[in-house]
Design an enzyme around this catalytic site. Structure first.
Site, PDB file in Angstrom:
ATOM      1  N   CYS A 254       0.310  -1.271   8.391  1.00 52.78           N
ATOM      2  CA  CYS A 254      -1.056  -0.338   8.087  1.00 52.78           C
ATOM      3  C   CYS A 254      -1.584  -1.728   6.451  1.00 52.78           C
ATOM      4  O   CYS A 254      -0.920  -1.566   5.617  1.00 52.78           O
ATOM      5  CB  CYS A 254      -1.362   0.821   7.520  1.00 52.78           C
ATOM      6  SG  CYS A 254      -2.728   1.057   6.101  1.00 52.78           S
TER       7      CYS A 254
ATOM      8  N   CYS B 289      -3.464  -0.607   4.269  1.00 51.83           N
ATOM      9  CA  CYS B 289      -2.599   0.785   3.300  1.00 51.83           C
ATOM     10  C   CYS B 289      -1.564  -0.808   2.291  1.00 51.83           C
ATOM     11  O   CYS B 289      -1.952  -0.716   0.986  1.00 51.83           O
ATOM     12  CB  CYS B 289      -1.299   1.251   3.804  1.00 51.83           C
ATOM     13  SG  CYS B 289      -2.274   2.320   4.367  1.00 51.83           S
ATOM     14  N   ASP B 290      -1.577  -1.565   3.349  1.00 47.67           N
ATOM     15  CA  ASP B 290      -0.008  -2.864   2.012  1.00 47.67           C
ATOM     16  C   ASP B 290      -0.784  -4.241   1.701  1.00 47.67           C
ATOM     17  O   ASP B 290       0.102  -4.823   1.738  1.00 47.67           O
ATOM     18  CB  ASP B 290       0.806  -2.848   3.018  1.00 47.67           C
ATOM     19  CG  ASP B 290       1.679  -1.190   2.887  1.00 47.67           C
ATOM     20  OD1 ASP B 290       1.896  -0.334   2.086  1.00 47.67           O
ATOM     21  OD2 ASP B 290       1.967  -0.826   4.099  1.00 47.67           O
TER      22      ASP B 290
END
Length: 231
Positions: A55, A58-59
């Site tokens: 992701c 997300c990261d």
């Protein structure tokens, strides 16, 4: 009266006297989510959370001014790569074929971005590093396969080869598309009256917590309206 029932997997099935797990209810919300598909490499599993991710949204911010690789060739992979251009200084796209399956507009954006380098006809053989990602080994899988195994030093690997909805439990009970995502008719309802679906198990596109939460709220409202209308 409308009663919905599902036979759920019994976690106590290995016990000598497993308990009954048939539940009767007037309404059901299915929110079982979806799982990212992985490369099934031992090094990938060992370094998940230590430079290996599925992701970019997300990261991605963990890789500011770093070098990363995205594995895949569909819309998801190209979206991940474009997201990472906001943070990373260099992005490799590793793809097994010599063409993308993604939409033309997405491909045009990729080809025009100077941060992105595409490595065609290649597959990740190993993710290198002990405590964190330090690089990858890739092998040529093209017709000629002339190139030897190549090593690339980098800081992160984003696997974007697709997702699988956790809906096997409901096969044959609610309508799904060819990939197993639950079909939504209207207002989060499914093909079974009184059964609703929310989140990634019914959304092959967004895969974000905020959108999943929104559909969960919508489904809860529809359950309330459905029960008020019937009872």
């Amino acid at each position: 009266n409308q009663i919905s029932s599902f036979q759920l997997p019994n976690p106590a099935s290995n016990l000598k006297h497993p308990t009954s797990n048939t539940l009767l209810t007037k309404s059901v919300i299915i929110a079982t989510g979806a799982k990212a598909l992985w490369l099934n490499l031992p090094s990938e599993q060992r370094l998940r959370g230590h430079g290996v991710s599925a992701c970019a949204t997300c990261d991605g911010f963990f890789f500011r001014d770093k070098t990363v690789a995205v594995v895949g060739g569909g819309d998801t992979a190209l979206e991940e790569a474009l997201t990472l251009t906001k943070f990373a200084k260099k992005i490799y796209i590793i793809h097994r074929r010599d063409f993308f399956r993604a939409s033309k507009i997405m491909q045009d954006r990729i080809f025009k971005n100077e941060k992105i380098e595409i490595i065609w006809n290649s597959a990740v053989e190993e993710i290198m590093g002990e405590k964190r990602v330090e690089g990858i080994k890739i092998k040529n899988v093209g017709v000629l396969r002339a190139k030897p195994v190549q090593e690339i030093k980098l800081d992160g690997v984003f696997v974007a080869i697709g997702h699988k909805p956790d809906t096997d439990l409901f096969k044959g009970q609610v309508e799904m598309d060819e990939k197993g995502y639950i079909n939504i008719l209207k207002r989060r309802s499914t093909s079974v009256p009184g059964v609703f679906a929310a989140g990634d198990c019914a959304d092959p596109y967004n895969r974000q917590a905020v959108t999943a939460a929104g559909t969960g709220v919508e489904a809860a409202w529809e359950v309330e309206r459905n029960l008020e209308a019937r009872y």
